[in-house]
Scaffold this active site. Structure first.
Site, mmCIF file in Angstrom:
data_model
loop_
_atom_site.group_PDB
_atom_site.id
_atom_site.type_symbol
_atom_site.label_atom_id
_atom_site.label_comp_id
_atom_site.label_asym_id
_atom_site.label_seq_id
_atom_site.Cartn_x
_atom_site.Cartn_y
_atom_site.Cartn_z
ATOM 1 N N HIS A 1 -7.349 -0.509 -0.182
ATOM 2 C CA HIS A 1 -6.752 -1.689 -0.830
ATOM 3 C C HIS A 1 -7.792 -2.802 -0.857
ATOM 4 O O HIS A 1 -8.153 -3.321 0.203
ATOM 5 C CB HIS A 1 -5.520 -2.152 -0.049
ATOM 6 C CG HIS A 1 -4.419 -1.127 -0.007
ATOM 7 N ND1 HIS A 1 -3.386 -1.115 -0.909
ATOM 8 C CD2 HIS A 1 -4.210 -0.071 0.809
ATOM 9 C CE1 HIS A 1 -2.576 -0.094 -0.649
ATOM 10 N NE2 HIS A 1 -3.058 0.563 0.398
ATOM 11 N N PHE A 2 -8.257 -3.140 -2.055
ATOM 12 C CA PHE A 2 -9.253 -4.217 -2.161
ATOM 13 C C PHE A 2 -8.628 -5.547 -2.599
ATOM 14 O O PHE A 2 -9.324 -6.553 -2.704
ATOM 15 C CB PHE A 2 -10.399 -3.806 -3.099
ATOM 16 C CG PHE A 2 -11.409 -2.883 -2.446
ATOM 17 C CD1 PHE A 2 -11.322 -2.555 -1.099
ATOM 18 C CD2 PHE A 2 -12.462 -2.349 -3.183
ATOM 19 C CE1 PHE A 2 -12.256 -1.699 -0.496
ATOM 20 C CE2 PHE A 2 -13.398 -1.503 -2.585
ATOM 21 C CZ PHE A 2 -13.296 -1.171 -1.252
ATOM 22 N N ARG A 3 -7.326 -5.556 -2.875
ATOM 23 C CA ARG A 3 -6.549 -6.812 -3.070
ATOM 24 C C ARG A 3 -6.994 -7.659 -4.254
ATOM 25 O O ARG A 3 -6.641 -8.838 -4.314
ATOM 26 C CB ARG A 3 -6.631 -7.684 -1.805
ATOM 27 C CG ARG A 3 -6.340 -6.989 -0.485
ATOM 28 C CD ARG A 3 -4.952 -6.425 -0.437
ATOM 29 N NE ARG A 3 -4.585 -6.030 0.932
ATOM 30 C CZ ARG A 3 -3.619 -5.178 1.205
ATOM 31 N NH1 ARG A 3 -2.905 -4.627 0.237
ATOM 32 N NH2 ARG A 3 -3.331 -4.877 2.444
ATOM 33 N N ASP B 1 1.548 3.509 -4.307
ATOM 34 C CA ASP B 1 1.277 3.339 -2.880
ATOM 35 C C ASP B 1 1.711 1.965 -2.362
ATOM 36 O O ASP B 1 1.452 0.942 -2.979
ATOM 37 C CB ASP B 1 -0.208 3.528 -2.574
ATOM 38 C CG ASP B 1 -0.484 3.328 -1.098
ATOM 39 O OD1 ASP B 1 0.135 4.034 -0.286
ATOM 40 O OD2 ASP B 1 -1.277 2.439 -0.760
ATOM 41 N N HIS C 1 -1.319 9.553 3.393
ATOM 42 C CA HIS C 1 -1.174 9.219 4.825
ATOM 43 C C HIS C 1 -0.017 9.941 5.527
ATOM 44 O O HIS C 1 0.955 9.330 5.961
ATOM 45 C CB HIS C 1 -1.082 7.712 5.054
ATOM 46 C CG HIS C 1 -0.263 6.925 4.062
ATOM 47 N ND1 HIS C 1 0.981 7.310 3.632
ATOM 48 C CD2 HIS C 1 -0.523 5.746 3.453
ATOM 49 C CE1 HIS C 1 1.437 6.411 2.779
ATOM 50 N NE2 HIS C 1 0.543 5.456 2.653
ATOM 51 N N ASN D 1 2.092 1.306 7.791
ATOM 52 C CA ASN D 1 3.095 2.015 7.006
ATOM 53 C C ASN D 1 2.465 3.233 6.344
ATOM 54 O O ASN D 1 1.544 3.069 5.551
ATOM 55 C CB ASN D 1 3.663 1.075 5.928
ATOM 56 C CG ASN D 1 4.806 1.723 5.184
ATOM 57 O OD1 ASN D 1 5.353 2.731 5.602
ATOM 58 N ND2 ASN D 1 5.167 1.145 4.037
ATOM 59 N N ASP E 1 -6.760 4.117 4.216
ATOM 60 C CA ASP E 1 -5.692 3.164 3.862
ATOM 61 C C ASP E 1 -6.124 1.752 4.282
ATOM 62 O O ASP E 1 -5.305 0.975 4.786
ATOM 63 C CB ASP E 1 -4.356 3.547 4.513
ATOM 64 C CG ASP E 1 -3.172 2.832 3.867
ATOM 65 O OD1 ASP E 1 -3.380 2.114 2.865
ATOM 66 O OD2 ASP E 1 -2.049 2.985 4.367
HETATM 67 O O1 DOR Z 1 0.013 0.022 6.075
HETATM 68 C C1 DOR Z 1 0.022 -0.052 4.855
HETATM 69 N N1 DOR Z 1 -0.499 -1.109 4.199
HETATM 70 N N2 DOR Z 1 0.564 0.956 4.165
HETATM 71 C C2 DOR Z 1 0.766 0.875 2.847
HETATM 72 O O2 DOR Z 1 1.311 1.811 2.320
HETATM 73 C C3 DOR Z 1 0.375 -0.329 2.087
HETATM 74 C C4 DOR Z 1 -0.689 -1.072 2.782
HETATM 75 C C5 DOR Z 1 -0.901 -2.458 2.239
HETATM 76 O O3 DOR Z 1 -0.977 -2.611 1.016
HETATM 77 O O4 DOR Z 1 -1.072 -3.390 3.039
HETATM 78 ZN ZN ZN Z 2 -2.131 2.376 1.130
#
Ligand code: DOR
Ligand code: ZN
Length: 430
Positions: free
Chosen positions: A62-64, A152, A232, A279, A306
């Site tokens: 996840h690079f946001r 995801d 995951h 998660n 993740d």
């Molecule tokens: O722990 C998690 N963080 N699991 C996910 O599925 C999403 C991710 C997030 O985008 O922060």
């Molecule tokens: Zn993820």
């Protein structure tokens, strides 16, 4: 431009190499692999004592960017990737706006091409806005470089909707990367349902909430023929469902994170360590052992991080209010070396399969091999470097690692992407 990487122990199961040997790189490709290589005017680097492997790929980060750049952006995310030894990543779609059209994917790819320190292959979302109701612009996204589709962060709740998503995935030959979470069971669950939720007085996130969607989506993959990749995976039963599907010849793969391999629900003490809120959640020690067995026996195809950066103030809140996720790119290789390779659970060749070969196969990317003609995406690491994870180490904008203070053995030192150095001697190249 000729570069000779000398005296590294090269491991590449695809090329059948497991020995100390030199690698000559010309421009973006490997020109020769052999002993005592020399070339007039070449840059020569002595990598004695180090290992050299095909460039690592993390297919779940996840690079946001766009939307949550205060947590991470494409520049800092790719710097973290290079620092962790990765040459390529696949970015998730839960940005703002969501990556549900070709325009957003184009933005990610073009920014990565300008400022990135590794290759970036974006995934598109399955549904519009990750809401699970309207199909995303999948064809438009394929035309703009989507390598896979995933909601995801959320599970797709409706089986009919998932079937339609897979019909399109099949048509485009793109894998559906599946975050398995049945909201009617998981609700506001915070930690694994069972001992941890009882001990901590927090709402439970039952493993069944994951396993039911794994079973459903395996059935839908067998119905549609769509390649399915379970993200995951965390539980013994979920893994058994995948194992049985593979035995039937189903088009199913799965991934695991270092945190689910190294930690369990027992590591969450009463101190409310929100960095361990992930998660899906950390599960029981028995589940953790089943995941380790799955890595060793081939049921698990890929290791992914993740990588989920969050700002300090977000993780400093009460456990129920803190967001799920921990960063992972800069500790992944060291955690796998320390916890799986050193104890002899897997060898270096299997590690290369899990972190370089299979991730490319799952995303249908060109393979990288330590052989003449291959693209020179290379990862070098020192298997004996002993270090302690510290906040100041991270190139990521965020420091929400569950491993701060942990001593690890093994560290990435050098990375080449298309023959260009992105990290030298442990420092990201500016
Ligand atoms: O722990 C998690 N963080 N699991 C996910 O599925 C999403 C991710 C997030 O985008 O922060
Ligand atoms: Zn993820």
């Amino acid at each position: 431009m000729v570069l000779i990487l000398k005296n590294a122990h090269v491991v590449d199961p695809a090329a059948g190499i497991d020995e100390v040997i030199d690698v000559k790189v010309e421009d973006d490709r490997i020109a020769e692999v052999g002993h005592g290589l020399a070339h007039e005017g070449a840059e020569v680097r002595d990598l004695s004592g180090k290992y050299l492997v095909p460039g690592l790929v993390d297919i779940h980060v996840h690079f946001r960017d766009p939307g949550f750049e205060y947590k991470e952006d494409i520049e800092t995310g790719t710097r973290a990737a290079a620092h962790g030894g990765f040459t390529a990543v696949c970015t998730m779609a839960n940005t703002d706006p969501v990556a549900d059209t070709g325009a957003v994917l184009e933005y990610v790819a073009s920014k990565a091409a300008k400022v990135g320190k590794c290759r970036v292959f974006p995934a598109g979302s399955c549904s519009h806005g990750l809401e699970g109701e309207i199909l995303a612009e999948m064809g438009d996204m394929v035309a703009h470089g989507a390598v896979a589709f995933t909601d995801d962060g959320r599970g797709v709740q409706n089986a009919g909707m998932m079937r339609r998503i897979m019909d399109y995935g099949k048509m485009f030959d793109k894998p559906i990367m599946d975050h398995c979470q049945d909201e009617s069971l998981v609700g506001a669950g915070q930690v694994n349902e069972g001992i941890a939720s009882t001990r901590l007085g927090l709402l439970g996130w039952p493993a069944a909430g994951e396993e039911i969607q794994i079973a459903r989506d395996v059935a839908l993959s067998e119905l549609t023929g769509c390649p399915l990749h379970i993200q995951h995976i965390t539980s013994a039963r979920g893994l058994d469902i995948v194992r049985e599907a593979k035995a039937r010849g189903a088009n199913v793969t799965c991934e695991v994170t270092p945190h689910h391999l190294v930690l369990s629900e027992d590591d969450i003490t009463g101190a409310y360590e929100t960095f361990l809120k992930v998660n899906p959640p950390l599960r029981t020690p028995a589940d953790r052992q089943a995941l380790i067995d799955g890595v060793a026996d081939g049921t698990i195809d890929a290791i992914v991080t993740d990588h989920a950066p969050h700002a300090p103030w977000e993780k400093a809140r009460e456990f129920e209010l803190a967001p799920f996720g921990m960063i992972g790119l800069e500790t992944s290789l060291a955690l796998i070396l320390t916890n799986l390779v050193r104890p002899g659970i897997i060898d270096y060749g299997r590690m290369v399969e899990l972190m370089a070969v299979n991730p490319r196969t799952i995303l249908r990317l060109d393979q990288v091999s330590i052989a003449a003609g291959s693209v020179a995406d290379l990862t070098v690491f020192d298997p004996e470097a002993t270090w302690t994870v510290d906040e100041s180490f991270f190139e990521s904008k965020s420091a929400n690692s569950g491993f701060i203070g942990r001593e690890l053995i093994g560290k990435p030192t050098d990375v080449y992407v298309g023959g260009v150095a992105t990290m030298i001697d442990g420092a990201v190249v500016d």
